[in-house]
Enzyme design. Structure first.
Site, short mmCIF file in Angstrom:
data_model
loop_
_atom_site.label_atom_id
_atom_site.label_comp_id
_atom_site.label_asym_id
_atom_site.label_seq_id
_atom_site.Cartn_x
_atom_site.Cartn_y
_atom_site.Cartn_z
N GLY A 61 0.85 -1.42 -0.02
CA GLY A 61 -0.52 -0.05 0.43
C GLY A 61 0.63 1.28 -0.22
N ASP A 96 1.63 3.20 4.69
CA ASP A 96 0.53 4.13 3.91
C ASP A 96 -1.10 4.34 4.69
OD1 ASP A 96 -0.86 1.20 4.16
OD2 ASP A 96 -1.61 1.21 3.28
N ASP A 146 -3.74 2.04 11.76
CA ASP A 146 -4.89 1.78 12.04
C ASP A 146 -5.18 1.23 13.68
OD1 ASP A 146 -7.82 1.58 12.23
OD2 ASP A 146 -7.69 -0.50 11.25
N VAL A 148 -10.57 3.49 3.93
CA VAL A 148 -10.71 4.25 1.74
C VAL A 148 -9.53 3.82 1.19
CG1 VAL A 148 -9.91 6.56 3.44
CG2 VAL A 148 -8.21 4.70 3.66
N ASP A 166 -5.62 -0.48 -0.67
CA ASP A 166 -6.69 -1.39 -1.68
C ASP A 166 -7.99 -1.58 -1.07
OD1 ASP A 166 -4.63 -2.56 -0.32
OD2 ASP A 166 -6.11 -4.41 -1.16
N ARG A 214 -5.66 1.05 -5.83
CA ARG A 214 -4.82 1.20 -5.81
C ARG A 214 -4.48 2.40 -6.61
NH1 ARG A 214 -2.65 -2.31 -1.51
NH2 ARG A 214 -3.02 -3.95 -2.34
#
Ligand code: IMP
Ligand code: MG
Length: 185
Positions: free
Chosen positions: A56, A111, A114, A164, A170, A176
């Site tokens: 990502g 990226d 979380d 997102v 992705d 992507r």
């Protein structure tokens, strides 16, 4: 001679609606981050090592790399969850950096942060390689679901609790290629 086929319709792009973060805003922010990072590392005497978390973060890393005004090298790591039967959240490194990091200044590139589990596991492994310093740059920070305390040294955007896609991120391997960041749902 075979005819060249027409390029596929970018169906998704026209159906996506308004981006959460537009390509223009991303470009501006990444430029600024590159400038800030270049200032922080202005005095180091070896090239900065960008350690990019696959897959990502590759799009972000490619833009960030070109916004730097200091020499930098590229390395890649990849984290994967263990298969069923082991405790959830357990990560193994499917790919590790190739070059030695002893005494090097390392900037981990992700990226989105979380739960914080991915970078926490990777940082733990990277520290064993004895870098001179280890910092984290993340394009997106979604603090709502954090489980592991995570220090982000360079943050692009803080986003609300929505999944997102786009700009490298992705859903099931797709989307992507979208130049902006969109919420799914
Ligand atoms: P964490 O380990 O829970 O912090 O999750 C971070 C990883 O999960 C990132 O490397 C992403 O690949 C993936 N991820 C988390 N949230 C999203 C999202 O909203 N869209 C796409 N990928 C995500
Ligand atoms: Mg990832």
């Amino acid at each position: 001679m075979p005819e060249t086929s027409a390029p596929p319709e970018p169906i998704l792009k026209k159906d996506m609606g308004r981006a959460l973060i537009s390509a223009e805003r991303i470009a501006k922010r990444v430029e600024d981050m590159g400038r800030e990072i270049s200032e922080v590392y202005a005095d180091i005497d070896t090239p900065l090592v960008l350690v990019v978390i696959l897959k990502g973060a590759t799009v972000f890393a490619a833009d960030l790399l070109r916004s730097l005004s200091i020499p930098a090298e590229l390395e890649f790591v990849s984290a994967a969850s263990y298969g069923s039967g082991t405790s959830p959240g357990k990560l193994r490194l499917a790919h590790m950096v190739e070059g030695p990091l002893v005494g090097r200044h390392v900037l981990l590139i992700e990226d989105i942060i979380d739960s914080g589990r991915t970078v926490s596991a990777i940082e733990k492994r990277l520290r064993k390689l004895k870098p001179a310093s280890l910092r984290l740059a993340a394009l997106l920070d979604r603090p709502a679901r954090r489980e592991v305390e995570t220090r982000i040294d360079f943050t692009g955007f803080v986003i609300p609790d929505r999944f997102v896609i786009g700009y490298g991120l992705d859903y099931a391997g797709l989307y992507r290629e979208l130049p902006g960041i969109y919420t799914l749902t």
